[in-house]
Design a protein around this motif. Sequence first.
Motif, PDB file in Angstrom:
ATOM      1  N   GLU B 136       0.827  -1.221   0.000  1.00 18.08           N
ATOM      2  CA  GLU B 136       0.000   0.000   0.000  1.00 18.08           C
ATOM      3  C   GLU B 136       0.854   1.262   0.000  1.00 18.08           C
ATOM      4  O   GLU B 136       0.610   2.209   0.744  1.00 18.08           O
ATOM      5  N   ARG B 281     -10.179  -1.263  14.289  1.00 16.27           N
ATOM      6  CA  ARG B 281     -10.583  -1.393  12.893  1.00 16.27           C
ATOM      7  C   ARG B 281     -12.016  -0.893  12.698  1.00 16.27           C
ATOM      8  O   ARG B 281     -12.324  -0.223  11.723  1.00 16.27           O
ATOM      9  N   ALA B 284     -12.089   2.930  12.907  1.00 11.30           N
ATOM     10  CA  ALA B 284     -11.496   3.510  11.703  1.00 11.30           C
ATOM     11  C   ALA B 284     -12.449   3.399  10.526  1.00 11.30           C
ATOM     12  O   ALA B 284     -12.585   4.316   9.713  1.00 11.30           O
ATOM     13  N   GLN B 285     -13.138   2.260  10.444  1.00 19.30           N
ATOM     14  CA  GLN B 285     -14.112   2.042   9.371  1.00 19.30           C
ATOM     15  C   GLN B 285     -15.242   3.066   9.468  1.00 19.30           C
ATOM     16  O   GLN B 285     -15.666   3.658   8.470  1.00 19.30           O
ATOM     17  N   GLN B 286     -15.707   3.303  10.717  1.00 19.78           N
ATOM     18  CA  GLN B 286     -16.771   4.291  10.927  1.00 19.78           C
ATOM     19  C   GLN B 286     -16.294   5.675  10.491  1.00 19.78           C
ATOM     20  O   GLN B 286     -17.033   6.434   9.881  1.00 19.78           O
ATOM     21  N   GLY B 287     -15.046   5.981  10.842  1.00 13.89           N
ATOM     22  CA  GLY B 287     -14.484   7.275  10.459  1.00 13.89           C
ATOM     23  C   GLY B 287     -14.420   7.419   8.950  1.00 13.89           C
ATOM     24  O   GLY B 287     -14.738   8.474   8.391  1.00 13.89           O
ATOM     25  N   ASP B 288     -14.031   6.351   8.261  1.00 12.65           N
ATOM     26  CA  ASP B 288     -13.948   6.382   6.803  1.00 12.65           C
ATOM     27  C   ASP B 288     -15.320   6.610   6.195  1.00 12.65           C
ATOM     28  O   ASP B 288     -15.485   7.363   5.234  1.00 12.65           O
ATOM     29  N   ASP B 289     -16.336   5.915   6.766  1.00 15.87           N
ATOM     30  CA  ASP B 289     -17.690   6.039   6.218  1.00 15.87           C
ATOM     31  C   ASP B 289     -18.239   7.449   6.421  1.00 15.87           C
ATOM     32  O   ASP B 289     -18.963   7.967   5.578  1.00 15.87           O
ATOM     33  N   SER B 291     -16.498  10.360   6.791  1.00 12.66           N
ATOM     34  CA  SER B 291     -15.810  11.469   6.111  1.00 12.66           C
ATOM     35  C   SER B 291     -15.930  11.324   4.603  1.00 12.66           C
ATOM     36  O   SER B 291     -15.763  10.234   4.067  1.00 12.66           O
ATOM     37  N   ARG B 293     -14.948  11.403   0.750  1.00 19.52           N
ATOM     38  CA  ARG B 293     -13.678  11.119   0.087  1.00 19.52           C
ATOM     39  C   ARG B 293     -13.360  12.198  -0.927  1.00 19.52           C
ATOM     40  O   ARG B 293     -14.212  12.734  -1.544  1.00 19.52           O
TER      41      ARG B 293
END
Lengths: 351, 293
Positions: B136, B281, B284-289, B291, B293
Amino acid sequence: MTKGRGPFGLVLRRCLGLATLPTLLATLLAWWLAPRSEGEPLAAAAAAEPWVALPLLCAAAICTLATAGFWPMFAQGRPGADMVRRLHPRRLQGGGRAIAAALVAQALLTTAVLLPLLPAIGAPAKANAQVTATADRDVLLPGDGSVGELAFTVPAGRTYRAVTIRPLAGAPADGLVPTRLHLHGDDGALSEHEIAVDDSLQVFQLRFAPRPLRHFRLVRNGGTVPLLFPPGSVTVQLDAAHPTWANALLLVLVLLLPSWLALGLGCLCGRAAALPTTATVVAALLFVATVGELGPAASALRRVLRGEWLLGESLFASLTGGGVLRTGLPLLLVGCAAMFVASRVQPWRRR
Amino acid sequence: MQIYHRPRMASAISAQQLTVSFRGRGRRPDVTALHPLDLELERGRITGLLGPNGSGKTTLLRVLAGLLEPTGGSVAVLGELPTSTAMRQRVAFQPEGMLPMPVLTGREFLAFVGAAIALPNRVADERIAHWLRRLELDGAADRALGGYSTGMQKRLNLAAALLGEPELLLLDEPTSGLDPFGSELVMQVLRERAAAGATVLMASHQLLEVEEICDEVLVMHRGRLCARGTLAELLATGDRALVFRGLDDAAVDEVKAAVVARGGEVLRVERAREHLFALFRRLAQQGDDASPR
């Protein structure tokens, strides 16, 4: 094929990337500020020399310091040194190839500077070889007029076009009146031009129509300053001319000697010292060997600006001449010795 | 001087009475970093190297990587001397710390490593693209190393180690400074390499990761190998424990009474909880959803 990805390619790109723009700017500055030649080549060369030296020193300093700072094996304790040591396990751990790349980068930049700059500032279009004239008997021209002339001999069978003198001046017994000199050949005056000497190591050139020559005389025409002509202080210029670009390429090679010395000793220093120490050593050596005239770089540049062919006899000149080989050979040998010792010495390792 | 001995064919690493001492400077006494050490590591396994700071882990790895000559004993890596030229490609060493030449981009750095281990440019380019993607780092491949975070440098360092598809990976703190996702990624990659037949020896202070990934553990202390074995062997106490869930408080009390009645000891009763990494995890997933992109 892995060309361009090893120490040589990386260091070459790094040096060219860092040094090209500053060298270009220094070249433009030199071109703008250097006084143009107006008839008298020796005076013009002396005036232009510091400006021409500026971009050359700039390229040399950036290439050498960039190499020392970039390649981790030039100092102790650099990040990733273990990795580089393992990937390049030979004795110099890639240091030799890094130095070669730095010198190639410097050579490319220096060539690119000199070839257009020399004609632009009015340097002589052709370079002539020099031959040392031998004094027949006396080398002292007293200020009291007891000896009126000195005779010199040059190798026969060649065609000459100028005599260059660089005497040592003594203190006059009476009041200071510059000693005036004429140049005479076997059959009368070679040049109508008269020169007046009142200080040591002044350089004068007396030109004449190209002609074969075996003997000539420096005739005193008044003045009170005693003049001493040690070996090498009187040279004659051969008529055969070489292109200035070829002389510039020879100068490029001479200019690499201080960098070779600095990086060789820097490589050795890096076996035990940290980067600030190595960088200081490299910078100090480069400065002393280039500007400080420890080596042949400064005199070689002066000779090129005067239109003297570097491969002529002056290559071997001694004493006052400071020939390229005489001053350059020690730099070359010390650099080689430093590299050899560095290759034999294991880096001092902290636990 | 390094001394060679014929190792067992299956051994990835074989050492006999391996000793490393550092000469003291001035009046300081000599320091023995590795006391005579015998070691045989089989191929295709992941071995953890544990121990407090100064216990000799890095010294052992540097000897195995051919960077440090032992002062005594003998060592063979993949059947050869660690310093032999072939070992540059067959054995990869990921040292701790920052990468060299911080002005290079990640891609240039990997190309430099590829050239040093004599990979043809085309092969190197393919592998560089693969490992940058796998670890990555493809988004940062053309940025200077000086701008990389510690975690990115670690992952790039691992990519450099994997570029030659080595048979033996010597890793010094491969996950220190990595976030949990980075650590998980590195662990996955190491498992894949081990599954493909590579041997991994990793020094680490991340005990949970060692417990999770390693087939075997070496424990060092003051330059000596003080314990060695599989985790099951080392962590076994001889006792057996009963773990259960889904009972109400009354039922739990009955079980406790039964345990005591049979001569056992109830050490603790605790609420079941999720693993910290799972929580990390999920958040972090909740944060990604949340915010854009």
